[in-house]
Design a protein around this motif. Structure first.
Motif, PDB file in Angstrom:
ATOM      1  N   ASN A  59      -3.435  59.375 -33.152  1.00 47.01           N
ATOM      2  CA  ASN A  59      -3.900  58.703 -34.185  1.00 47.01           C
ATOM      3  C   ASN A  59      -2.960  58.401 -35.087  1.00 47.01           C
ATOM      4  O   ASN A  59      -1.848  59.147 -35.398  1.00 47.01           O
ATOM      5  CB  ASN A  59      -4.875  59.483 -34.386  1.00 47.01           C
ATOM      6  N   SER A  60      -2.870  57.398 -35.410  1.00 45.77           N
ATOM      7  CA  SER A  60      -1.764  56.966 -36.366  1.00 45.77           C
ATOM      8  C   SER A  60      -3.122  56.771 -37.931  1.00 45.77           C
ATOM      9  O   SER A  60      -1.960  56.131 -38.794  1.00 45.77           O
ATOM     10  CB  SER A  60      -1.237  55.516 -36.938  1.00 45.77           C
ATOM     11  N   VAL A  61      -3.768  57.330 -37.634  1.00 47.00           N
ATOM     12  CA  VAL A  61      -4.614  57.264 -39.332  1.00 47.00           C
ATOM     13  C   VAL A  61      -5.253  58.899 -39.508  1.00 47.00           C
ATOM     14  O   VAL A  61      -6.161  59.520 -39.196  1.00 47.00           O
ATOM     15  CB  VAL A  61      -5.569  56.492 -39.287  1.00 47.00           C
ATOM     16  N   ASN A  62      -4.568  59.554 -39.504  1.00 43.92           N
ATOM     17  CA  ASN A  62      -5.240  61.274 -39.103  1.00 43.92           C
ATOM     18  C   ASN A  62      -5.913  61.877 -39.704  1.00 43.92           C
ATOM     19  O   ASN A  62      -5.837  60.954 -41.126  1.00 43.92           O
ATOM     20  CB  ASN A  62      -4.403  62.310 -38.713  1.00 43.92           C
ATOM     21  N   GLY A  63      -7.314  62.394 -40.471  1.00 41.72           N
ATOM     22  CA  GLY A  63      -8.083  62.866 -40.806  1.00 41.72           C
ATOM     23  C   GLY A  63      -8.823  61.756 -41.610  1.00 41.72           C
ATOM     24  O   GLY A  63      -9.769  62.667 -41.403  1.00 41.72           O
ATOM     25  N   ARG A  64      -8.774  60.544 -40.903  1.00 40.67           N
ATOM     26  CA  ARG A  64      -9.722  59.524 -41.259  1.00 40.67           C
ATOM     27  C   ARG A  64     -10.923  58.968 -39.647  1.00 40.67           C
ATOM     28  O   ARG A  64     -11.598  58.627 -40.219  1.00 40.67           O
ATOM     29  CB  ARG A  64      -9.216  58.494 -42.168  1.00 40.67           C
ATOM     30  N   PHE A  65      -9.408  58.699 -39.013  1.00 40.05           N
ATOM     31  CA  PHE A  65     -10.396  58.553 -37.479  1.00 40.05           C
ATOM     32  C   PHE A  65     -10.383  58.975 -36.634  1.00 40.05           C
ATOM     33  O   PHE A  65      -9.379  60.433 -36.266  1.00 40.05           O
ATOM     34  CB  PHE A  65      -9.429  57.019 -37.357  1.00 40.05           C
ATOM     35  N   THR A  66     -10.918  59.067 -36.068  1.00 41.84           N
ATOM     36  CA  THR A  66     -11.109  59.968 -34.480  1.00 41.84           C
ATOM     37  C   THR A  66     -11.779  58.578 -33.273  1.00 41.84           C
ATOM     38  O   THR A  66     -12.278  58.602 -33.438  1.00 41.84           O
ATOM     39  CB  THR A  66     -12.695  61.402 -34.802  1.00 41.84           C
ATOM     40  N   ILE A  67     -10.725  59.343 -32.142  1.00 42.57           N
ATOM     41  CA  ILE A  67     -11.177  58.484 -31.473  1.00 42.57           C
ATOM     42  C   ILE A  67     -11.829  59.527 -29.898  1.00 42.57           C
ATOM     43  O   ILE A  67     -11.502  60.469 -29.898  1.00 42.57           O
ATOM     44  CB  ILE A  67      -9.726  57.865 -30.690  1.00 42.57           C
ATOM     45  N   SER A  68     -12.407  59.086 -29.377  1.00 36.79           N
ATOM     46  CA  SER A  68     -13.037  59.767 -27.979  1.00 36.79           C
ATOM     47  C   SER A  68     -13.874  58.875 -27.052  1.00 36.79           C
ATOM     48  O   SER A  68     -13.938  57.832 -26.911  1.00 36.79           O
ATOM     49  CB  SER A  68     -14.141  60.611 -29.101  1.00 36.79           C
ATOM     50  N   ARG A  69     -14.666  59.653 -25.699  1.00 35.11           N
ATOM     51  CA  ARG A  69     -14.779  58.676 -24.757  1.00 35.11           C
ATOM     52  C   ARG A  69     -15.696  58.890 -24.069  1.00 35.11           C
ATOM     53  O   ARG A  69     -16.167  60.966 -23.797  1.00 35.11           O
ATOM     54  CB  ARG A  69     -13.541  58.355 -23.914  1.00 35.11           C
ATOM     55  N   GLU A  70     -16.476  58.254 -23.743  1.00 38.04           N
ATOM     56  CA  GLU A  70     -17.296  59.077 -22.643  1.00 38.04           C
ATOM     57  C   GLU A  70     -17.605  58.252 -20.896  1.00 38.04           C
ATOM     58  O   GLU A  70     -17.873  57.521 -21.162  1.00 38.04           O
ATOM     59  CB  GLU A  70     -18.970  58.794 -22.968  1.00 38.04           C
ATOM     60  N   ASN A  71     -16.994  58.615 -20.609  1.00 38.84           N
ATOM     61  CA  ASN A  71     -16.447  58.410 -19.284  1.00 38.84           C
ATOM     62  C   ASN A  71     -17.840  58.241 -18.299  1.00 38.84           C
ATOM     63  O   ASN A  71     -17.349  57.109 -18.061  1.00 38.84           O
ATOM     64  CB  ASN A  71     -15.374  59.218 -18.373  1.00 38.84           C
ATOM     65  N   ALA A  72     -18.530  59.259 -18.471  1.00 35.31           N
ATOM     66  CA  ALA A  72     -19.718  58.405 -18.174  1.00 35.31           C
ATOM     67  C   ALA A  72     -20.491  57.205 -17.929  1.00 35.31           C
ATOM     68  O   ALA A  72     -21.927  56.572 -17.560  1.00 35.31           O
ATOM     69  CB  ALA A  72     -21.003  60.289 -17.979  1.00 35.31           C
ATOM     70  N   LYS A  73     -20.706  57.195 -19.269  1.00 32.45           N
ATOM     71  CA  LYS A  73     -21.221  55.717 -19.720  1.00 32.45           C
ATOM     72  C   LYS A  73     -19.948  54.649 -19.850  1.00 32.45           C
ATOM     73  O   LYS A  73     -19.647  53.812 -20.773  1.00 32.45           O
ATOM     74  CB  LYS A  73     -21.926  55.613 -21.601  1.00 32.45           C
ATOM     75  N   ASN A  74     -18.775  54.669 -19.518  1.00 35.36           N
ATOM     76  CA  ASN A  74     -18.017  53.894 -19.645  1.00 35.36           C
ATOM     77  C   ASN A  74     -17.440  53.103 -20.727  1.00 35.36           C
ATOM     78  O   ASN A  74     -17.315  51.823 -21.554  1.00 35.36           O
ATOM     79  CB  ASN A  74     -18.366  52.788 -18.263  1.00 35.36           C
ATOM     80  N   THR A  75     -17.456  54.226 -22.073  1.00 29.37           N
ATOM     81  CA  THR A  75     -17.791  53.277 -23.156  1.00 29.37           C
ATOM     82  C   THR A  75     -16.104  54.652 -23.856  1.00 29.37           C
ATOM     83  O   THR A  75     -16.933  56.191 -23.893  1.00 29.37           O
ATOM     84  CB  THR A  75     -18.979  54.037 -23.687  1.00 29.37           C
ATOM     85  N   VAL A  76     -15.500  53.489 -24.896  1.00 26.28           N
ATOM     86  CA  VAL A  76     -14.839  54.625 -25.469  1.00 26.28           C
ATOM     87  C   VAL A  76     -15.333  53.701 -27.237  1.00 26.28           C
ATOM     88  O   VAL A  76     -15.812  52.589 -27.362  1.00 26.28           O
ATOM     89  CB  VAL A  76     -13.333  54.157 -25.519  1.00 26.28           C
ATOM     90  N   TYR A  77     -15.435  55.592 -28.015  1.00 27.08           N
ATOM     91  CA  TYR A  77     -15.036  55.573 -29.636  1.00 27.08           C
ATOM     92  C   TYR A  77     -14.224  55.476 -30.290  1.00 27.08           C
ATOM     93  O   TYR A  77     -12.652  56.165 -30.428  1.00 27.08           O
ATOM     94  CB  TYR A  77     -16.248  55.972 -29.994  1.00 27.08           C
ATOM     95  N   LEU A  78     -14.937  54.724 -32.048  1.00 26.75           N
ATOM     96  CA  LEU A  78     -13.534  54.996 -32.527  1.00 26.75           C
ATOM     97  C   LEU A  78     -14.637  55.576 -34.287  1.00 26.75           C
ATOM     98  O   LEU A  78     -15.165  54.331 -34.663  1.00 26.75           O
ATOM     99  CB  LEU A  78     -12.462  53.994 -33.220  1.00 26.75           C
ATOM    100  N   ARG A  79     -14.418  56.431 -34.447  1.00 29.72           N
ATOM    101  CA  ARG A  79     -15.101  56.756 -35.856  1.00 29.72           C
ATOM    102  C   ARG A  79     -14.090  57.116 -36.845  1.00 29.72           C
ATOM    103  O   ARG A  79     -13.195  57.856 -37.034  1.00 29.72           O
ATOM    104  CB  ARG A  79     -15.667  58.334 -35.516  1.00 29.72           C
ATOM    105  N   MET A  80     -14.755  56.473 -37.548  1.00 30.06           N
ATOM    106  CA  MET A  80     -13.729  55.356 -38.923  1.00 30.06           C
ATOM    107  C   MET A  80     -14.607  56.237 -40.249  1.00 30.06           C
ATOM    108  O   MET A  80     -15.769  55.774 -40.917  1.00 30.06           O
ATOM    109  CB  MET A  80     -13.655  54.329 -39.056  1.00 30.06           C
ATOM    110  N   ASN A  81     -14.156  56.815 -40.867  1.00 36.13           N
ATOM    111  CA  ASN A  81     -14.589  57.968 -42.488  1.00 36.13           C
ATOM    112  C   ASN A  81     -13.651  57.107 -43.158  1.00 36.13           C
ATOM    113  O   ASN A  81     -12.249  56.602 -43.132  1.00 36.13           O
ATOM    114  CB  ASN A  81     -14.959  59.136 -41.767  1.00 36.13           C
ATOM    115  N   SER A  82     -14.632  57.694 -44.169  1.00 30.82           N
ATOM    116  CA  SER A  82     -13.213  57.605 -45.891  1.00 30.82           C
ATOM    117  C   SER A  82     -12.750  56.076 -45.617  1.00 30.82           C
ATOM    118  O   SER A  82     -11.740  55.962 -45.913  1.00 30.82           O
ATOM    119  CB  SER A  82     -12.687  58.130 -46.304  1.00 30.82           C
ATOM    120  N   LEU A  83     -13.279  55.382 -45.071  1.00 30.70           N
ATOM    121  CA  LEU A  83     -12.576  53.492 -45.002  1.00 30.70           C
ATOM    122  C   LEU A  83     -12.389  52.967 -46.596  1.00 30.70           C
ATOM    123  O   LEU A  83     -12.772  53.132 -47.655  1.00 30.70           O
ATOM    124  CB  LEU A  83     -13.567  52.690 -44.924  1.00 30.70           C
ATOM    125  N   LYS A  84     -11.179  52.422 -46.435  1.00 26.14           N
ATOM    126  CA  LYS A  84     -10.543  51.908 -48.012  1.00 26.14           C
ATOM    127  C   LYS A  84     -10.078  50.494 -47.546  1.00 26.14           C
ATOM    128  O   LYS A  84      -9.993  49.728 -46.292  1.00 26.14           O
ATOM    129  CB  LYS A  84      -8.897  52.184 -47.437  1.00 26.14           C
TER     130      LYS A  84
END
Length: 120
Positions: A59-84
């Motif tokens: 991750n290049s935006v440590n502490g604010r962004f989180t990547i995750s995936r659900e292989n059963a749903k064929n989906t990857v997510y990006l949670r973005m907090n404290s956006l600037k």
């Protein structure tokens, strides 16, 4: 070949949050390493975060962004907090068979992108 469709972008105030989703179809999703990259107006595309097929991530935006995936749903997510405002960009989902790399050129398949705009 993998087809990728992003969703979840939009307009948000500074300090707000968004969750981007990327739905994959085609070849076996779980075999691919996935990444989120972004491109702001007038700038080059840059790495944001990546996750391997087994769940390791970087991750290049440590502490604010989180990547995750659900292989059963064929989906990857990006949670973005404290956006600037400087997070404003088109965010792209991408797939790679060459590792969960931070290099833009490592990705073989790309979505169409989703716009994220952060107002001050």
């Amino acid at each position: 070949q993998v087809q990728l469709v992003e969703s979840g972008g939009g307009l948000v105030q500074s300090g707000g949050s968004l969750r981007l989703s990327c739905a994959a179809s085609g070849r076996t999703f779980s075999n691919y390493d996935m990444g989120w990259l972004r491109q702001a107006p007038g700038k080059e595309r840059e790495f944001v975060a990546a996750i391997s097929s087994s769940g390791n991530n970087r991750n290049s935006v440590n502490g604010r962004f989180t990547i995750s995936r659900e292989n059963a749903k064929n989906t990857v997510y990006l949670r973005m907090n404290s956006l600037k405002p400087e997070d404003t960009a088109v965010y792209y989902c991408a797939a790679s068979r060459r590792g969960y790399s931070s290099a833009v050129g490592a990705y073989d398949y790309w979505g169409q992108g989703t716009q994220v705009t952060v107002s001050s």
